[in-house]
Design a protein around this motif. Structure first.
Motif, short mmCIF file in Angstrom:
data_model
loop_
_atom_site.label_atom_id
_atom_site.label_comp_id
_atom_site.label_asym_id
_atom_site.label_seq_id
_atom_site.Cartn_x
_atom_site.Cartn_y
_atom_site.Cartn_z
N ASP A 183 12.96 -34.84 63.71
CA ASP A 183 13.72 -35.02 64.95
C ASP A 183 14.79 -33.93 65.11
O ASP A 183 14.98 -33.40 66.19
N LEU A 184 15.46 -33.61 64.01
CA LEU A 184 16.46 -32.54 64.06
C LEU A 184 15.79 -31.19 64.33
O LEU A 184 16.32 -30.38 65.09
N ASN A 185 14.66 -30.96 63.69
CA ASN A 185 13.96 -29.69 63.86
C ASN A 185 13.59 -29.47 65.33
O ASN A 185 13.65 -28.35 65.83
N LEU A 186 13.23 -30.55 66.02
CA LEU A 186 12.91 -30.44 67.45
C LEU A 186 14.13 -30.02 68.26
O LEU A 186 14.00 -29.41 69.32
N LYS A 187 15.32 -30.36 67.79
CA LYS A 187 16.55 -30.04 68.51
C LYS A 187 17.04 -28.61 68.26
O LYS A 187 17.92 -28.13 68.97
N VAL A 188 16.48 -27.92 67.26
CA VAL A 188 16.94 -26.57 66.93
C VAL A 188 16.77 -25.63 68.11
O VAL A 188 17.70 -24.90 68.48
#
Length: 152
Positions: free
Chosen positions: A26-31
């Motif tokens: 989920d965090l990686n998608l926000k990068v």
């Protein structure tokens, strides 16, 4: 009959709302989203987050610890990868938070304000590594507090 059952199961799986349980993904998608707005990061934060090697430690809702190596250059995230607990790299700061806090930030309409509030109330812990980074972090904190007092 088996084929119909398998096809129905696949269709049901595809139609179910996806609720990702993996905070790292989920965090990686926000990068990429973050990087699109990195040029708008206030200058006092850019000096704070601009060129760092961060070891991010997230305690998941299940009590598991996840470790992420994040490298920023000129406030842009250039590296974001999950690592093992004992992976050695020259972190300039260690950031710790629980999954609920991280999810609140990434779902917020104002993630920066949410991050600052979580840091101020102790939900996010930031530990600079080394004397120079400690001084830089202390100065950035003072500038951030003064800027918020004057509404910058």
């Amino acid at each position: 009959m088996k084929k119909i059952t398998v096809i129905l199961m696949l269709l049901l799986t595809m139609l179910m709302p996806v609720a990702s349980a993996d905070i790292v993904n989920d965090l990686n998608l926000k990068v990429n989203e973050y990087n699109q707005y990195a040029e708008y990061v206030p200058s006092y934060l850019e000096s704070f987050l601009g060129n760092e090697v961060i070891k991010l430690v997230i305690v998941t809702d299940d009590g598991e610890e996840r470790y992420i190596k994040t490298i920023t250059e000129d406030a842009y995230i250039t590296t974001f990868e999950e690592v093992d607990e004992d992976t050695e790299f020259d972190a300039t700061m260690i950031v710790g938070a629980n999954e609920a806090t991280v999810r609140t930030i990434i779902r917020s309409s104002d993630p920066l304000a949410e991050f600052i509030a979580a840091k101020d109330n102790g939900e996010i812990v930031i530990e600079p590594v080394g004397l120079i980074n400690t001084v830089k972090y202390t100065v950035a904190n003072v500038v951030m507090k003064v800027s918020s007092l004057f509404g910058f």
